[in-house]
Motif scaffolding. Structure first.
Motif, mmCIF file in Angstrom:
data_model
loop_
_atom_site.group_PDB
_atom_site.id
_atom_site.type_symbol
_atom_site.label_atom_id
_atom_site.label_comp_id
_atom_site.label_asym_id
_atom_site.label_seq_id
_atom_site.Cartn_x
_atom_site.Cartn_y
_atom_site.Cartn_z
ATOM 1 N N ASN A 378 -12.441 -21.470 -21.268
ATOM 2 C CA ASN A 378 -11.539 -22.799 -20.560
ATOM 3 C C ASN A 378 -10.642 -22.409 -21.865
ATOM 4 O O ASN A 378 -9.408 -22.575 -21.263
ATOM 5 C CB ASN A 378 -11.742 -24.217 -20.838
ATOM 6 C CG ASN A 378 -12.930 -24.797 -21.536
ATOM 7 O OD1 ASN A 378 -13.458 -24.029 -21.808
ATOM 8 N ND2 ASN A 378 -12.418 -25.588 -22.494
ATOM 9 N N LEU A 379 -11.075 -21.210 -22.703
ATOM 10 C CA LEU A 379 -10.249 -20.874 -24.139
ATOM 11 C C LEU A 379 -9.950 -19.477 -23.867
ATOM 12 O O LEU A 379 -9.078 -19.577 -25.154
ATOM 13 C CB LEU A 379 -11.248 -21.911 -25.080
ATOM 14 C CG LEU A 379 -11.544 -23.288 -25.765
ATOM 15 C CD1 LEU A 379 -12.387 -23.086 -26.629
ATOM 16 C CD2 LEU A 379 -9.812 -23.782 -25.860
ATOM 17 N N VAL A 380 -10.137 -19.651 -22.754
ATOM 18 C CA VAL A 380 -9.625 -17.516 -23.250
ATOM 19 C C VAL A 380 -8.800 -17.613 -21.820
ATOM 20 O O VAL A 380 -9.367 -17.675 -20.593
ATOM 21 C CB VAL A 380 -10.623 -16.527 -23.510
ATOM 22 C CG1 VAL A 380 -12.075 -16.801 -24.373
ATOM 23 C CG2 VAL A 380 -12.206 -16.860 -22.099
ATOM 24 N N PRO A 381 -7.844 -16.500 -21.777
ATOM 25 C CA PRO A 381 -7.062 -16.241 -22.788
ATOM 26 C C PRO A 381 -6.369 -16.972 -24.067
ATOM 27 O O PRO A 381 -6.175 -17.789 -23.287
ATOM 28 C CB PRO A 381 -6.048 -14.886 -22.803
ATOM 29 C CG PRO A 381 -6.215 -15.147 -21.645
ATOM 30 C CD PRO A 381 -7.106 -15.704 -20.226
ATOM 31 N N SER A 382 -6.365 -16.670 -25.116
ATOM 32 C CA SER A 382 -5.551 -17.507 -26.446
ATOM 33 C C SER A 382 -4.833 -17.169 -26.685
ATOM 34 O O SER A 382 -4.520 -16.252 -27.805
ATOM 35 C CB SER A 382 -6.987 -17.796 -27.434
ATOM 36 O OG SER A 382 -6.239 -18.520 -27.758
ATOM 37 N N GLY A 383 -3.549 -18.332 -26.933
ATOM 38 C CA GLY A 383 -2.387 -17.522 -28.042
ATOM 39 C C GLY A 383 -2.980 -17.746 -29.996
ATOM 40 O O GLY A 383 -3.548 -17.704 -30.252
ATOM 41 N N ASP A 384 -2.111 -19.473 -29.404
ATOM 42 C CA ASP A 384 -3.019 -20.112 -30.915
ATOM 43 C C ASP A 384 -3.474 -21.053 -30.317
ATOM 44 O O ASP A 384 -3.674 -21.875 -29.417
ATOM 45 C CB ASP A 384 -0.604 -20.968 -30.584
ATOM 46 C CG ASP A 384 -0.968 -22.057 -31.882
ATOM 47 O OD1 ASP A 384 -2.396 -21.704 -32.698
ATOM 48 O OD2 ASP A 384 -0.132 -22.581 -32.656
ATOM 49 N N PRO A 385 -4.526 -20.623 -31.371
ATOM 50 C CA PRO A 385 -5.893 -22.106 -31.427
ATOM 51 C C PRO A 385 -5.300 -23.547 -31.466
ATOM 52 O O PRO A 385 -6.049 -23.824 -31.293
ATOM 53 C CB PRO A 385 -6.270 -20.855 -32.441
ATOM 54 C CG PRO A 385 -6.421 -19.500 -32.499
ATOM 55 C CD PRO A 385 -4.274 -19.809 -32.612
ATOM 56 N N ALA A 386 -4.731 -23.630 -31.883
ATOM 57 C CA ALA A 386 -4.468 -25.088 -31.894
ATOM 58 C C ALA A 386 -4.125 -25.799 -30.556
ATOM 59 O O ALA A 386 -4.032 -26.813 -29.977
ATOM 60 C CB ALA A 386 -2.980 -25.070 -33.266
ATOM 61 N N GLU A 387 -3.152 -24.871 -30.323
ATOM 62 C CA GLU A 387 -2.707 -25.010 -28.289
ATOM 63 C C GLU A 387 -3.667 -25.047 -27.497
ATOM 64 O O GLU A 387 -3.637 -26.040 -26.533
ATOM 65 C CB GLU A 387 -1.540 -24.222 -28.469
ATOM 66 C CG GLU A 387 -0.107 -24.452 -28.883
ATOM 67 C CD GLU A 387 0.621 -23.754 -28.940
ATOM 68 O OE1 GLU A 387 0.836 -22.820 -27.829
ATOM 69 O OE2 GLU A 387 2.319 -23.429 -29.206
ATOM 70 N N ALA A 388 -4.271 -24.116 -28.155
ATOM 71 C CA ALA A 388 -5.302 -23.980 -26.832
ATOM 72 C C ALA A 388 -6.391 -25.588 -26.849
ATOM 73 O O ALA A 388 -6.675 -25.790 -25.917
ATOM 74 C CB ALA A 388 -6.401 -22.908 -26.836
ATOM 75 N N LEU A 389 -6.593 -25.845 -27.984
ATOM 76 C CA LEU A 389 -8.042 -26.717 -28.017
ATOM 77 C C LEU A 389 -6.988 -27.801 -27.655
ATOM 78 O O LEU A 389 -7.327 -28.373 -26.910
ATOM 79 C CB LEU A 389 -8.001 -27.303 -29.866
ATOM 80 C CG LEU A 389 -8.628 -25.884 -30.099
ATOM 81 C CD1 LEU A 389 -9.237 -25.909 -31.717
ATOM 82 C CD2 LEU A 389 -10.470 -25.993 -29.781
ATOM 83 N N VAL A 390 -5.599 -28.088 -27.939
ATOM 84 C CA VAL A 390 -5.442 -29.031 -27.424
ATOM 85 C C VAL A 390 -5.003 -29.517 -25.723
ATOM 86 O O VAL A 390 -4.805 -30.248 -25.005
ATOM 87 C CB VAL A 390 -4.076 -30.104 -28.216
ATOM 88 C CG1 VAL A 390 -3.222 -30.954 -27.475
ATOM 89 C CG2 VAL A 390 -4.616 -30.368 -29.612
#
Length: 462
Positions: A378-390
């Motif tokens: 659910n966290l990949v692929p990711s750009g901004d890690p903060a956006e991915a977390l939220v």
């Protein structure tokens, strides 16, 4: 028993420090000794650190531990008892069962709630206890918090449904620090008071309580829900509280869902703190005014409120709901994922006066960390890690939780101290015994106010 601290090196993580000077470091090492962050900087494979436990954190994201600023831990046992059926709403159940709590119930309710906090990456909890029935009940809550390994505050309130003209236990407020000197608190716990305020108590009560709290240097917390059930209410009466001298930097107001423009200005002028509990507010009160409060400069933090509603400690899920609701409610995208993460960490620490201790991954602060697997689907692929977390993060992504240098969750599992009873296993048994006592007294099943008494077939466990 409590977990022992271990000197640690968190190696190779993507750090979101929430500290402007440290910043984000795509591959970072965090060195921890005796529960304190010694260094947080770029990864060095050749680093010599001596005899420390190395946590290989490659493929992870690390944040400061989340901070919850308003949680009624005592009624954690009521989860599953509160519901949508007639007579099972939160207030009806709480009022029916609160008098039947025993000292051990207070201990295990707090331990259960704090165990869920660990699972959700929450390392600091403000325990707003509005059912302190004796000094022994307060002590049970304090001991539970210390045994959990977490950081926080215990705010001492009155028994549930106390008469409006009954003051809080002012004598025990003063005695609390004698029973619990700093040497017993491990640097992890402080005390406050939970007050009902002028809309629930007369001047003879609230004036004395405010005066006593301030003379003892105890921060004050109170619910602001004067017109919770008034149709069309557009004021919380906070201007009047300002006029009475009851607001200030030592005061935390809870909810304030119906605050009007003048109320919000009063909060901003006095630097009064506001703790929002969006999940319970949206369920029973209305929309939290997060954007308006932030724009006015009011210090805001976030909280769970209660497990009884029922809710869960899935903070990332809560943040996702908040950002979506605010975008729909205000038509603005000003509230960003990174701003929400700050509300859940550093701003929460500031609310509790702990910004010098926790809330960011800063050398010199205590080691309160949550480490999440960034390679989960659910966290990949990711750009901004903060956006991915939220936007897509889940509680299941949490691999490791460290509180004050103690590892309380590892590889996705809570870590128990040797010989420690699992609070989750104890909670259900304590809840069932509580319901049996209430049924024997004729108070369960709970009935709404004004409803007829139980029939001969009522009073058994559901």
């Amino acid at each position: 028993m409590i977990q022992q601290r271990t000197d640690l090196l968190v190696s190779g993580t993507h750090l979101i420090s929430m500290d402007a000077d440290v910043g984000d470091i795509p591959r970072a090492d965090i060195l921890i000794r005796e529960g304190r962050i010694i260094d947080a900087g770029p990864h060095r494979p050749d680093r010599e650190v001596g005899d420390v436990q190395v946590i290989d954190a490659s493929g992870t994201l690390t944040l400061p531990g989340f901070v919850d600023t308003h949680w009624h831990l005592w009624n954690s046992l009521l989860r599953g008892t509160v519901g949508d059926r007639p007579g099972t709403d939160y207030f009806t159940v709480k009022r029916a069962l609160a008098p039947h709590f025993e000292v051990e119930d207070f201990y295990w309710a707090a331990r259960f709630g704090l165990a869920e906090a660990v699972s959700g990456g929450i390392t600091t909890v403000h325990n707003f206890d509005h059912n302190v029935r004796s000094p022994q009940d307060a002590d049970a809550n304090i001991q539970a918090h210390l045994d959990s390994g977490l950081r926080g505050r215990f705010s001492y309130g009155p028994p549930d449904s106390a008469a409006p003209d009954a003051t809080n236990d002012l004598d025990d407020w003063a005695a609390l620090r004698e029973r619990w000197p700093a040497s017993r608190l491990d640097g992890r716990l402080d005390f406050g008071v939970a007050l009902r305020g002028p809309y629930r108590t007369p001047p003879s009560v609230y004036e004395r309580e405010w005066r006593t709290a301030r003379s003892l240097g105890l921060p004050i917390t109170m619910h602001c829900d004067r017109c919770l059930r008034e149709e069309g209410c557009r004021s919380c009466g906070l201007v009047r509280l300002e006029e009475l001298g009851l607001l200030g930097e030592d005061v935390q107001v809870i909810h304030a869902v119906h605050a009007g423009e003048q109320d919000i200005r009063a909060l901003a002028r006095t630097r009064t703190r506001v703790s929002l509990s969006p999940m319970t507010e949206m369920r029973t009160m209305g929309f939290p005014l997060l954007t308006e409060l932030l724009q006015a400069g009011v210090p805001v933090s976030l909280s769970l409120d209660t497990l009884a509603m029922p809710t869960s400690a899935d903070i990332l899920g809560h943040l996702r709901a908040i950002i979506s609701v605010e975008a729909a409610r205000t038509g603005s995208n000003a509230l960003t994922p990174r701003r929400l993460l700050r509300l859940a960490t550093l701003d929460g620490a500031r609310d509790l006066g702990l910004e010098h201790v926790t809330g960011s991954v800063t050398p010199g602060k205590r080691a309160d960390l949550v480490i999440l697997r960034s390679g989960d689907i659910n966290l990949v692929p990711s750009g901004d890690p903060a956006e991915a977390l939220v936007y897509t993060g889940q509680i299941d992504n949490i691999d490791t939780v460290i509180a004050d240098g103690r590892i309380l969750k590892r590889h996705g599992k809570r870590v128990l101290a040797p010989g420690e009873q699992d609070p989750v296993a104890v909670a259900a048994a304590r809840r069932d015994a509580l319901l049996r006592r209430a049924a024997a007294a004729g108070d369960w099943p709970a009935r709404p106010a004004g409803a007829p008494g139980p029939s001969p077939t009522e009073g058994t466990l559901p």
